[in-house]
Design an enzyme around this catalytic site. Structure first.
Site, mmCIF file in Angstrom:
data_model
loop_
_atom_site.group_PDB
_atom_site.id
_atom_site.type_symbol
_atom_site.label_atom_id
_atom_site.label_comp_id
_atom_site.label_asym_id
_atom_site.label_seq_id
_atom_site.Cartn_x
_atom_site.Cartn_y
_atom_site.Cartn_z
ATOM 1 C CB ALA A 3 -0.916 0.020 1.214
ATOM 2 N N GLY B 174 1.168 -5.588 1.032
ATOM 3 C CA GLY B 174 0.267 -5.904 -0.069
ATOM 4 C C GLY B 174 0.990 -6.396 -1.301
ATOM 5 C CD GLU C 145 -1.572 -8.778 2.614
ATOM 6 O OE1 GLU C 145 -2.173 -9.225 3.588
ATOM 7 O OE2 GLU C 145 -1.583 -7.570 2.264
ATOM 8 C CD GLU D 172 1.199 -5.684 5.920
ATOM 9 O OE1 GLU D 172 0.754 -5.976 4.805
ATOM 10 O OE2 GLU D 172 2.087 -6.356 6.476
#
Length: 145
Positions: A64, A109, A112, A132
Site C-alpha cells: 500500500a 500488499g 499478498e 504492517e
C-alpha cells in the site's frame, strides 16, 4: 483502466506489470483496476495464464502507498482493506494459472498479491515481508491466512 497496471497479451498469456514508481505501490485506483482486469481476463477464453511482475529492478511491490494513511483517518484504512480484499480475492479466483514473478522487494500488499497467485517464482535477490504491524496495520488481504 489505469496506467499503474500495464497489460500485454502474448498468445495465451497475459503479462501484468505493476507500474507505480518508485515502489509499485497499490492505490484505490490500481486495486479496482486489478479486480476489473482479472474479471475481464476470466471472460477471455483465449487467456490461460496470468503472470504478474513489477516494473523496474528493485521492487516487485512495496504494498500500500503509506501516504494514504498518513493523516490517521480510519475510514481510509477500512476502505483500502476492502479494496485489497476484493482485488486479491478476485485474483485468487482467476480461472487459469496465475504466476507471481517476484523481481525485488515484495512487502505487505506486494507479498499478498503474490500469495493470491497459484505459483510464486522469486529472483535470488528478492526479499519478502509483512511489515504492517510496524505501522499499526494488519495484513488485511490474505497475509494472515
Amino acid at each position: 483502466m489505469t496506467d499503474k497496471l500495464i497489460v500485454e497479451k502474448r498468445g495465451n498469456i497475459a503479462l501484468l506489470t505493476m507500474n507505480n514508481p518508485p515502489a509499485n505501490t497499490w492505490t484505490e485506483e490500481s486495486l479496482k483496476a486489478l479486480k476489473a482486469l482479472v474479471e475481464e481476463l476470466n471472460a477471455d477464453r483465449d487467456i490461460y495464464s496470468l503472470v504478474i511482475t513489477g516494473q523496474g529492478e528493485k521492487f516487485f511491490s512495496a504494498g500500500a502507498d503509506l501516504n494514504l494513511f498518513a493523516d490517521g483517518d480510519r475510514s481510509v484504512a477500512r476502505d483500502m482493506a476492502r479494496y485489497f480484499g476484493e482485488a486479491f480475492e478476485t485474483l485468487s479466483q482467476f480461472r487459469g494459472v496465475s504466476i507471481a514473478a517476484i523481481n525485488g522487494f515484495a512487502m505487505g500488499g506486494g507479498l499478498e498479491v503474490a500469495l493470491a497467485c497459484d505459483i510464486r517464482i522469486a529472483e535470488e535477490q528478492s526479499q519478502m515481508a509483512l511489515p504492517e504491524a510496524k505501522v499499526g496495520l494488519l495484513p488485511c488481504a490474505g497475509g494472515t491466512q
